[in-house]
Design a protein around this motif. Structure first.
Motif, PDB file in Angstrom:
ATOM      1  N   LEU A  49     -44.327  80.539 -42.587  1.00 17.11           N
ATOM      2  CA  LEU A  49     -44.112  79.438 -41.858  1.00 17.11           C
ATOM      3  C   LEU A  49     -45.397  79.200 -40.989  1.00 17.11           C
ATOM      4  O   LEU A  49     -45.710  78.042 -40.713  1.00 17.11           O
ATOM      5  CB  LEU A  49     -42.801  79.459 -41.002  1.00 17.11           C
ATOM      6  N   GLU A  50     -45.501  80.126 -40.283  1.00 12.76           N
ATOM      7  CA  GLU A  50     -46.478  80.011 -39.276  1.00 12.76           C
ATOM      8  C   GLU A  50     -47.810  79.662 -39.836  1.00 12.76           C
ATOM      9  O   GLU A  50     -48.720  78.972 -39.292  1.00 12.76           O
ATOM     10  CB  GLU A  50     -46.931  81.344 -38.174  1.00 12.76           C
ATOM     11  N   GLU A  51     -48.443  80.269 -40.980  1.00 11.83           N
ATOM     12  CA  GLU A  51     -49.568  80.130 -41.541  1.00 11.83           C
ATOM     13  C   GLU A  51     -49.717  78.733 -41.952  1.00 11.83           C
ATOM     14  O   GLU A  51     -50.562  77.715 -41.960  1.00 11.83           O
ATOM     15  CB  GLU A  51     -49.815  81.020 -42.699  1.00 11.83           C
ATOM     16  N   TRP A  52     -48.343  78.116 -42.736  1.00 13.90           N
ATOM     17  CA  TRP A  52     -48.296  76.926 -43.074  1.00 13.90           C
ATOM     18  C   TRP A  52     -48.476  75.851 -41.999  1.00 13.90           C
ATOM     19  O   TRP A  52     -49.232  74.741 -42.165  1.00 13.90           O
ATOM     20  CB  TRP A  52     -47.086  76.564 -43.996  1.00 13.90           C
ATOM     21  N   ALA A  53     -47.701  76.096 -40.718  1.00 10.75           N
ATOM     22  CA  ALA A  53     -47.988  75.124 -39.842  1.00 10.75           C
ATOM     23  C   ALA A  53     -49.208  75.439 -39.229  1.00 10.75           C
ATOM     24  O   ALA A  53     -49.537  74.039 -38.416  1.00 10.75           O
ATOM     25  CB  ALA A  53     -46.681  75.733 -38.772  1.00 10.75           C
ATOM     26  N   GLY A  54     -49.955  76.271 -39.169  1.00  9.18           N
ATOM     27  CA  GLY A  54     -51.233  76.344 -38.584  1.00  9.18           C
ATOM     28  C   GLY A  54     -52.135  75.480 -39.290  1.00  9.18           C
ATOM     29  O   GLY A  54     -53.383  75.168 -38.831  1.00  9.18           O
ATOM     30  N   ASP A  55     -52.029  75.056 -40.617  1.00 11.51           N
ATOM     31  CA  ASP A  55     -52.861  74.418 -41.157  1.00 11.51           C
ATOM     32  C   ASP A  55     -52.608  72.649 -40.939  1.00 11.51           C
ATOM     33  O   ASP A  55     -53.102  71.716 -41.967  1.00 11.51           O
ATOM     34  CB  ASP A  55     -52.525  74.399 -42.794  1.00 11.51           C
ATOM     35  N   ASP A  56     -52.140  72.331 -40.096  1.00 11.33           N
ATOM     36  CA  ASP A  56     -51.879  70.930 -39.592  1.00 11.33           C
ATOM     37  C   ASP A  56     -51.090  70.151 -40.749  1.00 11.33           C
ATOM     38  O   ASP A  56     -51.430  68.988 -40.836  1.00 11.33           O
ATOM     39  CB  ASP A  56     -53.374  70.083 -39.232  1.00 11.33           C
ATOM     40  N   ASP A  57     -50.179  70.612 -40.984  1.00 10.63           N
ATOM     41  CA  ASP A  57     -49.131  70.024 -42.124  1.00 10.63           C
ATOM     42  C   ASP A  57     -47.882  69.807 -41.169  1.00 10.63           C
ATOM     43  O   ASP A  57     -47.154  70.568 -40.796  1.00 10.63           O
ATOM     44  CB  ASP A  57     -48.769  71.071 -43.146  1.00 10.63           C
ATOM     45  N   PRO A  58     -47.710  68.363 -40.886  1.00  6.41           N
ATOM     46  CA  PRO A  58     -46.497  68.123 -40.152  1.00  6.41           C
ATOM     47  C   PRO A  58     -45.093  68.434 -40.699  1.00  6.41           C
ATOM     48  O   PRO A  58     -44.389  68.980 -39.704  1.00  6.41           O
ATOM     49  CB  PRO A  58     -46.559  66.560 -40.105  1.00  6.41           C
ATOM     50  N   ALA A  59     -45.022  68.514 -42.005  1.00  8.59           N
ATOM     51  CA  ALA A  59     -43.773  69.153 -42.669  1.00  8.59           C
ATOM     52  C   ALA A  59     -43.464  70.417 -42.220  1.00  8.59           C
ATOM     53  O   ALA A  59     -42.379  70.982 -41.875  1.00  8.59           O
ATOM     54  CB  ALA A  59     -43.589  68.610 -43.964  1.00  8.59           C
ATOM     55  N   ALA A  60     -44.558  71.082 -42.206  1.00  7.25           N
ATOM     56  CA  ALA A  60     -44.538  72.757 -42.085  1.00  7.25           C
ATOM     57  C   ALA A  60     -44.236  72.972 -40.640  1.00  7.25           C
ATOM     58  O   ALA A  60     -43.799  73.839 -40.072  1.00  7.25           O
ATOM     59  CB  ALA A  60     -45.747  73.421 -42.596  1.00  7.25           C
ATOM     60  N   GLN A  61     -44.897  72.201 -39.701  1.00  4.72           N
ATOM     61  CA  GLN A  61     -44.585  72.274 -38.331  1.00  4.72           C
ATOM     62  C   GLN A  61     -43.295  71.987 -37.988  1.00  4.72           C
ATOM     63  O   GLN A  61     -42.685  72.744 -37.214  1.00  4.72           O
ATOM     64  CB  GLN A  61     -45.724  71.506 -37.471  1.00  4.72           C
ATOM     65  N   ARG A  62     -42.661  70.879 -38.353  1.00  2.00           N
ATOM     66  CA  ARG A  62     -41.481  70.477 -38.151  1.00  2.00           C
ATOM     67  C   ARG A  62     -40.203  71.468 -38.679  1.00  2.00           C
ATOM     68  O   ARG A  62     -39.377  72.095 -38.047  1.00  2.00           O
ATOM     69  CB  ARG A  62     -41.126  69.231 -38.864  1.00  2.00           C
ATOM     70  N   THR A  63     -40.570  72.171 -40.060  1.00  8.06           N
ATOM     71  CA  THR A  63     -39.805  73.301 -40.421  1.00  8.06           C
ATOM     72  C   THR A  63     -40.030  74.535 -39.728  1.00  8.06           C
ATOM     73  O   THR A  63     -38.936  74.997 -39.482  1.00  8.06           O
ATOM     74  CB  THR A  63     -40.151  73.484 -41.687  1.00  8.06           C
ATOM     75  N   LEU A  64     -41.086  74.879 -38.967  1.00  8.19           N
ATOM     76  CA  LEU A  64     -41.190  75.854 -38.156  1.00  8.19           C
ATOM     77  C   LEU A  64     -40.391  75.870 -37.195  1.00  8.19           C
ATOM     78  O   LEU A  64     -39.617  76.708 -36.554  1.00  8.19           O
ATOM     79  CB  LEU A  64     -42.604  76.484 -37.811  1.00  8.19           C
ATOM     80  N   ALA A  65     -40.720  74.425 -36.491  1.00  7.28           N
ATOM     81  CA  ALA A  65     -39.831  74.108 -35.063  1.00  7.28           C
ATOM     82  C   ALA A  65     -38.248  74.254 -35.440  1.00  7.28           C
ATOM     83  O   ALA A  65     -37.686  74.652 -34.319  1.00  7.28           O
ATOM     84  CB  ALA A  65     -40.137  72.806 -34.731  1.00  7.28           C
ATOM     85  N   GLU A  66     -37.666  73.875 -36.544  1.00  6.91           N
ATOM     86  CA  GLU A  66     -36.680  73.931 -36.724  1.00  6.91           C
ATOM     87  C   GLU A  66     -35.890  75.380 -36.925  1.00  6.91           C
ATOM     88  O   GLU A  66     -34.663  75.626 -36.346  1.00  6.91           O
ATOM     89  CB  GLU A  66     -36.284  73.086 -38.034  1.00  6.91           C
ATOM     90  N   ALA A  67     -36.640  75.988 -37.581  1.00  5.43           N
ATOM     91  CA  ALA A  67     -36.280  77.694 -37.708  1.00  5.43           C
ATOM     92  C   ALA A  67     -36.173  78.106 -36.178  1.00  5.43           C
ATOM     93  O   ALA A  67     -35.218  78.992 -36.011  1.00  5.43           O
ATOM     94  CB  ALA A  67     -37.397  78.276 -38.395  1.00  5.43           C
ATOM     95  N   LEU A  68     -37.058  78.002 -35.649  1.00  6.19           N
ATOM     96  CA  LEU A  68     -37.156  78.665 -34.057  1.00  6.19           C
ATOM     97  C   LEU A  68     -36.169  77.981 -33.326  1.00  6.19           C
ATOM     98  O   LEU A  68     -35.446  78.822 -32.643  1.00  6.19           O
ATOM     99  CB  LEU A  68     -38.582  78.201 -33.377  1.00  6.19           C
ATOM    100  N   SER A  69     -35.767  76.677 -33.425  1.00  6.71           N
ATOM    101  CA  SER A  69     -34.673  75.921 -32.255  1.00  6.71           C
ATOM    102  C   SER A  69     -33.372  76.550 -32.840  1.00  6.71           C
ATOM    103  O   SER A  69     -32.599  76.609 -32.152  1.00  6.71           O
ATOM    104  CB  SER A  69     -34.862  74.662 -32.326  1.00  6.71           C
ATOM    105  N   SER A  70     -33.116  76.951 -34.224  1.00 11.47           N
ATOM    106  CA  SER A  70     -31.844  77.377 -34.835  1.00 11.47           C
ATOM    107  C   SER A  70     -31.800  78.814 -34.319  1.00 11.47           C
ATOM    108  O   SER A  70     -30.754  79.513 -34.739  1.00 11.47           O
ATOM    109  CB  SER A  70     -31.624  77.073 -36.291  1.00 11.47           C
TER     110      SER A  70
END
Length: 240
Positions: A49-70
Motif C-alpha cells: 500500500l505504501e509503495e503504491w501510494a508513493g507513486d502518486d496514485d490518488p486511489a492508492a493514497q486514499r486506500t492507504l489513508a482508509e487503512a490507517l484511519s481504520s
C-alpha cells in the motif's frame, strides 16, 4: 544451447506483458491489500500500500489513508490525513469528503469548521454525492431553499438516497420549487428502492392516509412500515 536460446526468446516475448502488469494496481488489488493490512496485520500488505501510494496514485493514497484511519484510532487519523490530502490534491472527491469530516469532528486535528467547509465544497464540486447532500442540508437549515434544492438535485443524480428523500420533501412542500406531488412521490419511491427508512415510512403513511395522490391501501402501508422497520437497522448514513 538451443533450449537456453528458446527460454531467452520466450522471456523476451513475455517482457511486454510483464511491463503491462507493472502499472497502477486495480481497485480490487487495493482493497485486498487493505483487508490484509488491517485485519490480518500483514506487513507485506502495508508495504504494498505504501509503495503504491508513493507513486502518486490518488486511489492508492486514499486506500492507504482508509487503512490507517481504520487501524489506529486518533493516531491512525493523524497518519491518514496527509494521504487523504495527497489524494484530494490529485482529484479524488471521496478523500476531500473525508477531510471535511476529519476537520468537522476533530479527528487527529483541532476542529476547524472553515477548513471542513472548504473541503466539503470541493468534494461537492467534484460531484461527491454525500458532500453535495450535506451542503443541501446546510442551505436548507440556513433558509436558502433554492440553493438546497440545487445541491439535492446534484447529489440525487449521483445516487444519494438522502438527497432523493429531501427532494421528495421539497416537491411536497414547495421548498425552492413549485409543489408537485407526482414528483415528490417519485423521489420518495427512488429513495425507498435504496431502502432509506424515512422514505419507506413516508410512503407507508401516504398509503395509509391517501396522501401524495395515492389511493388508500392499508395492506401496502403495512408492507412498507415493515420494510422500514427492517431497513432502519441496516441503512448507514455517510453524512456527519
Amino acid at each position: 544451447m538451443k533450449p537456453i536460446r528458446k527460454r531467452l526468446a520466450a522471456l523476451a516475448a513475455a517482457l511486454p506483458l510483464l511491463a503491462g502488469c507493472a502499472g497502477k494496481p486495480s481497485q480490487a488489488e487495493l482493497d485486498d491489500a487493505r483487508q490484509h493490512a488491517v485485519f490480518v496485520h500483514d506487513a507485506a500488505a502495508w508495504q504494498r500500500l505504501e509503495e503504491w501510494a508513493g507513486d502518486d496514485d490518488p486511489a492508492a493514497q486514499r486506500t492507504l489513508a482508509e487503512a490507517l484511519s481504520s487501524a489506529g484510532g486518533i493516531e491512525g487519523w493523524r497518519k491518514a490525513r496527509p494521504w487523504y490530502e495527497k489524494a484530494a490534491a490529485g482529484g479524488d472527491a471521496w478523500s476531500a469528503f473525508r477531510l471535511a469530516r476529519i476537520y468537522a469532528k476533530g479527528l487527529g486535528v483541532a476542529v476547524d469548521a472553515g477548513e471542513s467547509g472548504r473541503w466539503l465544497t470541493l468534494a461537492a464540486q467534484r460531484r461527491q454525492p454525500d458532500a453535495a447532500c450535506m451542503l443541501g442540508l446546510r442551505a436548507k437549515d440556513g433558509g436558502d431553499a433554492r440553493a438546497a434544492w440545487q445541491w439535492f438535485e446534484l447529489a440525487a443524480q449521483q445516487g444519494s438516497a438522502e438527497a432523493m428523500f429531501q427532494l421528495g420533501i421539497a416537491y411536497q412542500e414547495g421548498l425552492g420549487v413549485a409543489v408537485d406531488l407526482p414528483r415528490a412521490r417519485g423521489w420518495y419511491e427512488k429513495a425507498a428502492r435504496l431502502e432509506m427508512p424515512a422514505a419507506l415510512q413516508t410512503l407507508a403513511m401516504a398509503y395509509e392516509g391517501g396522501d401524495l395522490g395515492l389511493t388508500k391501501d392499508p395492506a401496502k402501508a403495512s408492507e412498507l412500515f415493515n420494510l422500514a422497520a427492517h431497513a432502519v437497522h441496516d441503512f448507514e448514513s455517510a453524512l456527519f
